[in-house]
Enzyme design. Structure first.
Site, mmCIF file in Angstrom:
data_model
loop_
_atom_site.group_PDB
_atom_site.id
_atom_site.type_symbol
_atom_site.label_atom_id
_atom_site.label_comp_id
_atom_site.label_asym_id
_atom_site.label_seq_id
_atom_site.Cartn_x
_atom_site.Cartn_y
_atom_site.Cartn_z
ATOM 1 N N ASN A 11 0.865 -1.180 0.000
ATOM 2 C CA ASN A 11 0.000 0.000 0.000
ATOM 3 C C ASN A 11 0.901 1.229 0.000
ATOM 4 O O ASN A 11 1.551 1.515 1.001
ATOM 5 C CB ASN A 11 -0.889 -0.051 1.263
ATOM 6 C CG ASN A 11 -1.677 1.229 1.475
ATOM 7 O OD1 ASN A 11 -1.743 2.087 0.599
ATOM 8 N ND2 ASN A 11 -2.266 1.358 2.652
ATOM 9 N N TRP A 12 0.920 1.918 -1.128
ATOM 10 C CA TRP A 12 1.848 3.049 -1.262
ATOM 11 C C TRP A 12 1.287 4.328 -0.647
ATOM 12 O O TRP A 12 1.951 5.366 -0.652
ATOM 13 C CB TRP A 12 2.209 3.269 -2.740
ATOM 14 C CG TRP A 12 2.949 2.126 -3.364
ATOM 15 C CD1 TRP A 12 3.337 0.950 -2.751
ATOM 16 C CD2 TRP A 12 3.397 2.018 -4.721
ATOM 17 N NE1 TRP A 12 3.988 0.139 -3.648
ATOM 18 C CE2 TRP A 12 4.035 0.760 -4.862
ATOM 19 C CE3 TRP A 12 3.313 2.851 -5.844
ATOM 20 C CZ2 TRP A 12 4.583 0.336 -6.080
ATOM 21 C CZ3 TRP A 12 3.861 2.436 -7.047
ATOM 22 C CH2 TRP A 12 4.495 1.188 -7.159
ATOM 23 N N LYS A 13 0.069 4.277 -0.172
ATOM 24 C CA LYS A 13 -0.575 5.434 0.467
ATOM 25 C C LYS A 13 -0.411 6.695 -0.399
ATOM 26 O O LYS A 13 -0.408 6.603 -1.611
ATOM 27 C CB LYS A 13 -0.024 5.626 1.879
ATOM 28 C CG LYS A 13 -0.120 4.337 2.712
ATOM 29 C CD LYS A 13 0.025 4.582 4.174
ATOM 30 C CE LYS A 13 -0.003 3.247 4.906
ATOM 31 N NZ LYS A 13 -0.019 3.390 6.337
ATOM 32 N N HIS A 96 -9.438 0.506 5.276
ATOM 33 C CA HIS A 96 -8.119 0.717 5.891
ATOM 34 C C HIS A 96 -8.291 1.591 7.135
ATOM 35 O O HIS A 96 -9.161 2.471 7.165
ATOM 36 C CB HIS A 96 -7.180 1.393 4.886
ATOM 37 C CG HIS A 96 -5.770 1.447 5.374
ATOM 38 N ND1 HIS A 96 -5.334 2.416 6.235
ATOM 39 C CD2 HIS A 96 -4.724 0.624 5.161
ATOM 40 C CE1 HIS A 96 -4.054 2.202 6.521
ATOM 41 N NE2 HIS A 96 -3.655 1.116 5.887
ATOM 42 N N GLU A 98 -6.799 4.067 8.216
ATOM 43 C CA GLU A 98 -6.756 5.521 7.988
ATOM 44 C C GLU A 98 -8.094 6.018 7.443
ATOM 45 O O GLU A 98 -8.522 7.135 7.729
ATOM 46 C CB GLU A 98 -5.577 5.862 7.061
ATOM 47 C CG GLU A 98 -4.260 5.708 7.808
ATOM 48 C CD GLU A 98 -3.089 5.231 6.976
ATOM 49 O OE1 GLU A 98 -3.105 5.364 5.746
ATOM 50 O OE2 GLU A 98 -2.141 4.689 7.584
ATOM 51 N N GLU A 168 -5.108 -5.582 10.628
ATOM 52 C CA GLU A 168 -4.122 -4.536 10.857
ATOM 53 C C GLU A 168 -4.413 -3.849 12.187
ATOM 54 O O GLU A 168 -5.239 -2.921 12.242
ATOM 55 C CB GLU A 168 -4.183 -3.505 9.732
ATOM 56 C CG GLU A 168 -3.902 -4.086 8.361
ATOM 57 C CD GLU A 168 -3.377 -3.029 7.403
ATOM 58 O OE1 GLU A 168 -2.283 -3.228 6.881
ATOM 59 O OE2 GLU A 168 -4.044 -1.997 7.224
ATOM 60 N N GLY A 174 2.436 1.894 10.829
ATOM 61 C CA GLY A 174 3.327 3.042 10.662
ATOM 62 C C GLY A 174 4.021 3.456 11.946
ATOM 63 O O GLY A 174 4.599 4.536 12.022
ATOM 64 N N SER A 214 3.614 -2.552 10.362
ATOM 65 C CA SER A 214 5.070 -2.522 10.483
ATOM 66 C C SER A 214 5.730 -3.847 10.101
ATOM 67 O O SER A 214 6.664 -4.294 10.775
ATOM 68 C CB SER A 214 5.471 -2.071 11.891
ATOM 69 O OG SER A 214 4.959 -0.766 12.158
ATOM 70 N N GLY A 235 2.861 -1.224 4.383
ATOM 71 C CA GLY A 235 2.818 0.203 4.098
ATOM 72 C C GLY A 235 4.214 0.755 3.881
ATOM 73 O O GLY A 235 4.763 0.706 2.775
ATOM 74 N N GLY A 236 4.829 1.248 4.944
ATOM 75 C CA GLY A 236 6.133 1.919 4.840
ATOM 76 C C GLY A 236 7.180 1.128 4.067
ATOM 77 O O GLY A 236 7.880 1.677 3.203
#
Ligand code: PEP
Length: 251
Positions: A11-13, A96, A98, A168, A174, A214, A235-236
């Protein structure tokens, strides 16, 4: 992990210009050419048209990070399922954390999106997960159960094959904090049990449940070794080939 195929998604956000996205996509195509698992990248909407042709015909599928709950209409700033399909999107991430906690999407809205995506033949990665205070109050299972049940309301047994669940824990996203493989596996087993109650044991055995929060090259293999963990939503560490490829290529 029974007969399920590991599924690793990035997920490149809200990161990367088109040029940066193209560079990363190219590096992933090269780095994952011999990868044994199922792969997906979810760039920003603005990079879908750029990344699509780079990964087409490879073992990496194209995903979107969200979509509108309506097919089309007066919804300023939203992106519709028809527009995603037009760009070759195969999968959409819904619910998600967020979206749930920053943009206040509730289970009813997420459920509407889930059904719309399935109606149009998109695969859905449905994210569920508890807040830190919910975990500390001993409510992690209940929260994930509610989000799963409500997210899937009205989804027929036949359509369940288009659903992937991503567990998640919000406190791990993150933050550099990862659930222990044991804690994550316990929730995955719980969610699998929920699917079993809703759709039967065969469906529960088949459904892919990714872990997200993470995930890094140095913890991926331990997480994936757990019976109920069938992949990762990253993610990151998905923003660089140097970190995503080792996660995706774990043995
Ligand atoms: C995510 O956003 O889905 C995620 C798991 O992020 P991170 O890997 O950075 O925790």
């Amino acid at each position: 992990m029974a007969n399920r195929t590991y599924y690793i998604a990035g997920n490149w956000k809200m990161h990367k210009t088109r040029a940066e996205a193209a560079e990363l996509a190219g590096a992933l195509v090269a780095g994952l050419r011999n990868g044994k698992h199922k792969y997906l990248v979810a760039p920003s909407f603005t990079s879908l048209e750029t990344v699509g042709p780079i990964i087409r015909g490879t073992n990496i599928a194209l995903g979107a990070q969200n979509m509108a709950a309506e097919e089309q209409g007066a919804h300023t700033g939203e992106v519709s399922v028809l527009q995603l399909k037009d760009l070759g999107v195969q999968t959409v991430i819904l619910g998600h954390s967020e979206r749930r906690h920053v943009y206040k999407e509730d289970d009813a809205l997420i459920n509407k999106k889930v059904k719309l995506a399935l109606k149009h033949g998109l695969e859905v990665i449905l994210c569920v997960g508890e807040l830190l205070e919910e975990r500390e109050a001993g409510r992690a299972e209940a929260v994930c159960e509610t989000q799963t049940v409500k997210g899937l309301e009205g989804v027929s047994p036949g359509d369940l094959s288009g659903i992937v669940i991503a567990y998640e824990p919000v406190w791990a996203i993150g933050t550099g904090k990862t659930a222990t493989p044991e804690d994550a596996d316990a929730i995955h087993a719980w969610v699998r049990g929920v699917i079993g109650r809703l759709y039967g044991g065969g469906a529960a055995e088949k459904i892919i449940i990714q872990y997200g929060g993470s995930v890094k090259p140095d913890n991926a293999a331990q997480l994936m070794a757990k019976e109920n963990i069938d992949g990762a939503l990253v993610g990151g560490a998905a923003l660089k080939a140097d970190t995503f490829v080792p996660i995706a290529a774990f043995n």
